[in-house]
Enzyme design. Sequence first.
Site, mmCIF file in Angstrom:
data_model
loop_
_atom_site.group_PDB
_atom_site.id
_atom_site.type_symbol
_atom_site.label_atom_id
_atom_site.label_comp_id
_atom_site.label_asym_id
_atom_site.label_seq_id
_atom_site.Cartn_x
_atom_site.Cartn_y
_atom_site.Cartn_z
ATOM 1 C CE1 TYR A 49 -3.268 -3.027 0.455
ATOM 2 C CE2 TYR A 49 -3.360 -2.410 2.889
ATOM 3 C CZ TYR A 49 -3.742 -3.113 1.875
ATOM 4 O OH TYR A 49 -4.514 -4.068 2.043
ATOM 5 C CG HIS A 112 -1.171 -8.546 0.871
ATOM 6 N ND1 HIS A 112 -0.599 -7.195 0.661
ATOM 7 C CD2 HIS A 112 -2.363 -8.427 0.605
ATOM 8 C CE1 HIS A 112 -1.300 -6.389 0.452
ATOM 9 N NE2 HIS A 112 -2.715 -6.990 0.416
ATOM 10 C CG ASN A 159 -6.422 -12.609 -0.061
ATOM 11 O OD1 ASN A 159 -7.981 -12.094 -0.027
ATOM 12 N ND2 ASN A 159 -5.736 -11.600 0.168
ATOM 13 C CD GLN A 180 -7.076 -7.750 6.133
ATOM 14 O OE1 GLN A 180 -6.833 -7.261 5.317
ATOM 15 N NE2 GLN A 180 -6.487 -7.422 7.227
ATOM 16 N NE ARG A 262 -17.300 8.370 2.797
ATOM 17 C CZ ARG A 262 -17.434 9.484 1.839
ATOM 18 N NH1 ARG A 262 -18.400 10.193 1.793
ATOM 19 N NH2 ARG A 262 -16.262 9.874 1.478
ATOM 20 C CD GLU A 265 -22.836 8.298 7.827
ATOM 21 O OE1 GLU A 265 -22.481 7.418 7.166
ATOM 22 O OE2 GLU A 265 -23.518 9.212 7.774
ATOM 23 C CD GLU A 273 -29.922 -7.022 19.084
ATOM 24 O OE1 GLU A 273 -31.049 -7.734 18.915
ATOM 25 O OE2 GLU A 273 -28.837 -7.359 19.296
ATOM 26 C CD GLN A 280 -33.285 -16.638 8.348
ATOM 27 O OE1 GLN A 280 -33.526 -17.053 7.271
ATOM 28 N NE2 GLN A 280 -32.702 -16.934 9.366
#
Length: 314
Positions: A49, A112, A159, A180, A262, A265, A273, A280
């Site tokens: 990155y 990674h 992965n 991850q 964001r 948020e 919840e 479903q």
Amino acid sequence: MSATGRAPCGLPRIGLGTAVQGPRPDPVRAAVLRAIQLGYRHFDTAAHYATEAPIGEAAAEAVRTGLVASREDLFVTSKVWCADAHRDRVLPALRRTLSNLQMEYVDLYMVHWPVTMKAGRFTAPFTPEDFEPFDMRAVWEAMEECHRLGLAKAIGVCNFSCKKLETLLSFATIPPVVNQVEINPVWQQRKLREFCRAKGIQLCAYSPLGAKGTHWGSDSVMDSGVLHEIAKSKGKTVAQVCLRWVYEQGDCLIVKSFDEGRMKENLDIVDWELSEEERQRISKIPQRKINQGRRYVSEHGPYKSFEELWDGEI
């Protein structure tokens, strides 16, 4: 303290992702500082990155200015890139990461991808000649050495399929703490979650919102009609519904946004919840993996098909 709690393995439940397009040290540094102020404590980076240095600068400033009491209050994750996924290159790669971060250790260091490239291959496009067979045992033994030296408090993978995890666990002296992987309502990873729970491996979700806007991402998560209907009925954003769904699975998650509104948020998913009916409805969303790792598959490389890369699990 993290604003959102930690998993049993110590990994904060919500982390800030820092995979950005191109060199942008100033925005990353500023975003990490603001995130710390908001309550984020987990910061996810990778050698690939090129955001390790600004994260380290932000962490040092946060300690210096009293935003956090010490380095130990932060949880920093990085990853060894495919070009360093060789027995003799993992430890030097981690030392470079630590130099970039200006830190003595990372809290979690991960492989990674289950992919090996020739040394020095960091930027796409990749050619079939760039890939070499992935020697899982050799790479993992080098990861274990990083842990034994105290340079990585914990080690994990990214992965990895169930089959690859099973292979790794068959010889690992130190098992992976975390896997991850992509997790979102459009790719729910039920089989992998069940496997990891049975083996004591914590799942951590990347692309929980579908990575919209990236070269490989998709609108399918954020544009889901089901998710929009649930969000409207609850007075939440679609992103919050996605993140809450991941959170309710017991998974940790990495979400990337440098917009302060964001970022706030994305933390506001803890004290409410989803209903059973809403869960479903989400469970019935058609499934499709977004990040298929297309650039790692080649008829002339070690992985000749998606079937081989993912062991038939997509």
